[in-house]
Design an enzyme around this catalytic site. Structure first.
Site, PDB file in Angstrom:
ATOM      1  N   LYS A  19       0.850  -1.207   0.000  1.00  0.00           N
ATOM      2  CA  LYS A  19       0.000   0.000   0.000  1.00  0.00           C
ATOM      3  C   LYS A  19       0.876   1.243   0.000  1.00  0.00           C
ATOM      4  O   LYS A  19       2.025   1.229   0.478  1.00  0.00           O
ATOM      5  CB  LYS A  19      -0.957   0.033   1.199  1.00  0.00           C
ATOM      6  CG  LYS A  19      -0.304   0.111   2.601  1.00  0.00           C
ATOM      7  CD  LYS A  19       0.112   1.501   3.029  1.00  0.00           C
ATOM      8  CE  LYS A  19       1.014   1.494   4.257  1.00  0.00           C
ATOM      9  NZ  LYS A  19       1.827   2.657   4.447  1.00  0.00           N
ATOM     10  N   VAL A  49      11.331  -4.569   2.802  1.00  0.00           N
ATOM     11  CA  VAL A  49      11.044  -4.589   4.247  1.00  0.00           C
ATOM     12  C   VAL A  49      11.294  -3.207   4.862  1.00  0.00           C
ATOM     13  O   VAL A  49      12.237  -2.506   4.475  1.00  0.00           O
ATOM     14  CB  VAL A  49      11.939  -5.661   4.920  1.00  0.00           C
ATOM     15  CG1 VAL A  49      11.797  -5.630   6.437  1.00  0.00           C
ATOM     16  CG2 VAL A  49      11.597  -7.036   4.372  1.00  0.00           C
ATOM     17  N   GLY A  84       5.068  -6.187   5.875  1.00  0.00           N
ATOM     18  CA  GLY A  84       4.833  -7.102   7.002  1.00  0.00           C
ATOM     19  C   GLY A  84       3.338  -7.273   7.252  1.00  0.00           C
ATOM     20  O   GLY A  84       2.856  -8.383   7.517  1.00  0.00           O
ATOM     21  N   ASP A 123      -2.040  -1.402  10.098  1.00  0.00           N
ATOM     22  CA  ASP A 123      -2.233  -1.491   8.644  1.00  0.00           C
ATOM     23  C   ASP A 123      -2.788  -2.859   8.214  1.00  0.00           C
ATOM     24  O   ASP A 123      -3.117  -3.041   7.040  1.00  0.00           O
ATOM     25  CB  ASP A 123      -0.895  -1.283   7.905  1.00  0.00           C
ATOM     26  CG  ASP A 123      -0.368   0.131   8.034  1.00  0.00           C
ATOM     27  OD1 ASP A 123      -1.137   1.025   8.452  1.00  0.00           O
ATOM     28  OD2 ASP A 123       0.820   0.343   7.724  1.00  0.00           O
TER      29      ASP A 123
HETATM   30  P1  ATP Z   1       4.512  -0.094   8.394  1.00  0.00           P
HETATM   31  O1  ATP Z   1       4.514   1.196   7.631  1.00  0.00           O
HETATM   32  O2  ATP Z   1       3.202  -0.835   8.354  1.00  0.00           O
HETATM   33  O3  ATP Z   1       5.139  -0.027   9.759  1.00  0.00           O
HETATM   34  P2  ATP Z   1       6.701  -0.950   6.761  1.00  0.00           P
HETATM   35  O4  ATP Z   1       6.304  -1.234   5.354  1.00  0.00           O
HETATM   36  O5  ATP Z   1       7.437   0.325   6.967  1.00  0.00           O
HETATM   37  O6  ATP Z   1       5.419  -1.078   7.616  1.00  0.00           O
HETATM   38  P3  ATP Z   1       7.405  -3.682   7.227  1.00  0.00           P
HETATM   39  O7  ATP Z   1       8.001  -4.210   5.961  1.00  0.00           O
HETATM   40  O8  ATP Z   1       6.033  -4.113   7.559  1.00  0.00           O
HETATM   41  O9  ATP Z   1       7.563  -2.121   7.308  1.00  0.00           O
HETATM   42  O10 ATP Z   1       8.425  -4.078   8.398  1.00  0.00           O
HETATM   43  C1  ATP Z   1       8.290  -3.517   9.689  1.00  0.00           C
HETATM   44  C2  ATP Z   1       9.036  -4.405  10.681  1.00  0.00           C
HETATM   45  O11 ATP Z   1       8.376  -5.676  10.768  1.00  0.00           O
HETATM   46  C3  ATP Z   1      10.467  -4.703  10.302  1.00  0.00           C
HETATM   47  O12 ATP Z   1      11.272  -4.345  11.397  1.00  0.00           O
HETATM   48  C4  ATP Z   1      10.528  -6.198  10.084  1.00  0.00           C
HETATM   49  O13 ATP Z   1      11.710  -6.773  10.598  1.00  0.00           O
HETATM   50  C5  ATP Z   1       9.318  -6.741  10.835  1.00  0.00           C
HETATM   51  N1  ATP Z   1       8.670  -7.904  10.172  1.00  0.00           N
HETATM   52  C6  ATP Z   1       8.128  -8.954  10.792  1.00  0.00           C
HETATM   53  N2  ATP Z   1       7.590  -9.810   9.903  1.00  0.00           N
HETATM   54  C7  ATP Z   1       7.777  -9.303   8.698  1.00  0.00           C
HETATM   55  C8  ATP Z   1       7.434  -9.729   7.388  1.00  0.00           C
HETATM   56  N3  ATP Z   1       6.784 -10.857   7.146  1.00  0.00           N
HETATM   57  N4  ATP Z   1       7.776  -8.922   6.362  1.00  0.00           N
HETATM   58  C9  ATP Z   1       8.408  -7.751   6.595  1.00  0.00           C
HETATM   59  N5  ATP Z   1       8.763  -7.316   7.802  1.00  0.00           N
HETATM   60  C10 ATP Z   1       8.455  -8.076   8.855  1.00  0.00           C
END
Ligand code: ATP
Length: 300
Positions: free
Chosen positions: A11, A99, A106, A140
């Site tokens: 998203k 990530v 995540g 989210d």
């Molecule tokens: P948000 O904006 O929703 O916080 P983001 O896109 O910035 O999310 P994510 O990729 O969701 O970040 O990762 C956030 C944290 O979640 C990271 O520190 C990561 O190590 C942890 N994490 C746990 N499980 C997962 C997964 N399946 N995929 C990605 N990150 C994960």
């Protein structure tokens, strides 16, 4: 062996208004979530315990044990649904979503695990009950269960679907490295404390919804806004170069996605998005760029 697959989109936030900190420590938000065609694929197969293996371009960047959000989601669902026999699942995640990049990868994996396990375990939980489990996992995650476009309020977990009259074309410019969402919110609080100006209650202006209904990309371009952008730029000043490069290459608008560091650029059409993506990829201001389309549905 029974196997179930869910493809769950990343998203971007077309609008992210961050209100004051609430007594529970979360910020009150008003946001427009918009799912785009960059997918993680979550596969579930019957097994005794709950486990996960990761693959794809970002498979090595996410945790592969009990802290993985997909594992936490499967366990939360098993606790809530209380099936007769403790169920197990072997989850496989093909990660195309970078990530900690502001694209809710995540959350997408957590939502994928909920969808897969609901089917694999024959639970038949309604969308509404799945959304309750999703909200317990992260702000989210409920949106990641639905895809499309939606207004999110509260922490982002209270959703109202938004009609969009046709496809919108975007470019995602990825950054090297990650940004921690809690750290970006803390920086925003510091910047606001320095200014000591009152923080208005967050709201989504009606003209954003009108531009989406009419698929009016030039009008939407003038309305995109992210309250977290200033904090993300303070923590990662090089993102200004990415935003400037997109602007110089003719993007209708660009902004930091969620808490960053990914930047999202709005294009006129698919040809414009393809040209913008290659221009950005060659600009030296980002780690890579892809053209995507929104609103993206969930895939199976
Ligand atoms: P948000 O904006 O929703 O916080 P983001 O896109 O910035 O999310 P994510 O990729 O969701 O970040 O990762 C956030 C944290 O979640 C990271 O520190 C990561 O190590 C942890 N994490 C746990 N499980 C997962 C997964 N399946 N995929 C990605 N990150 C994960």
């Amino acid at each position: 062996m029974l196997q179930v697959i869910a493809r769950v989109p990343a998203k971007i936030n077309l609008l992210l208004a961050v209100g004051p900190v609430r007594p529970d420590g979360f910020h009150e938000l008003a946001t427009v979530f918009h799912a785009v065609s960059l997918y993680d694929e979550v596969t579930g197969s019957s097994d005794d315990g709950v486990s996960v293996t990761l693959g794809g371009p970002y498979g090595t960047r996410a945790p592969d044990g009990d802290e993985n959000l997909a594992v936490l989601a499967a366990r939360a669902l098993a606790r809530r649904a209380r099936p007769a026999r403790p169920p197990g699942v072997r989850l496989g995640i093909h990660k195309e979503i970078p990530v900690a990049s502001g694209l809710a990868g995540g959350s997408a994996d957590a939502a994928g695990a909920l969808l897969v396990c609901n089917q694999l375990w024959g639970l038949r939980l309604s969308d509404a009950r799945l959304a309750i489990v999703a909200a317990s996992l992260g702000s989210d995650v409920p949106f990641s269960l639905t895809g499309g476009t939606a207004v999110g309020t509260g922490r982002g977990e209270r959703l109202r679907p938004v009609p969009v009259g046709g496809p919108l074309h975007w470019v995602l410019a990825f950054a090297d490295g990650e940004l921690s969402t809690p750290q970006v919110y803390r920086r925003l609080d510091e910047l606001r404390a320095e200014r000591s100006a009152p923080v208005p209650p967050p709201a989504v202006p009606d003209d954003v919804l009108a531009a989406l209904a009419a698929v009016d990309a030039p009008a939407l371009a003038g309305l995109l806004h992210n309250d977290l952008q200033e904090a993300a730029l303070a923590l990662r000043p090089s993102l200004s170069d990415t935003l400037r490069a997109g602007d110089e290459l003719g993007a209708l608008a660009g902004l930091v996605s969620g808490s960053g560091p990914t930047c999202a650029f709005l294009a006129r059409d698919d040809a414009h998005a393809a040209a913008l993506a290659s221009g950005l990829a060659e600009s030296g201001t980002c780690a890579g760029a892809v053209a995507v389309v929104g609103p993206a549905p969930l895939g199976t």
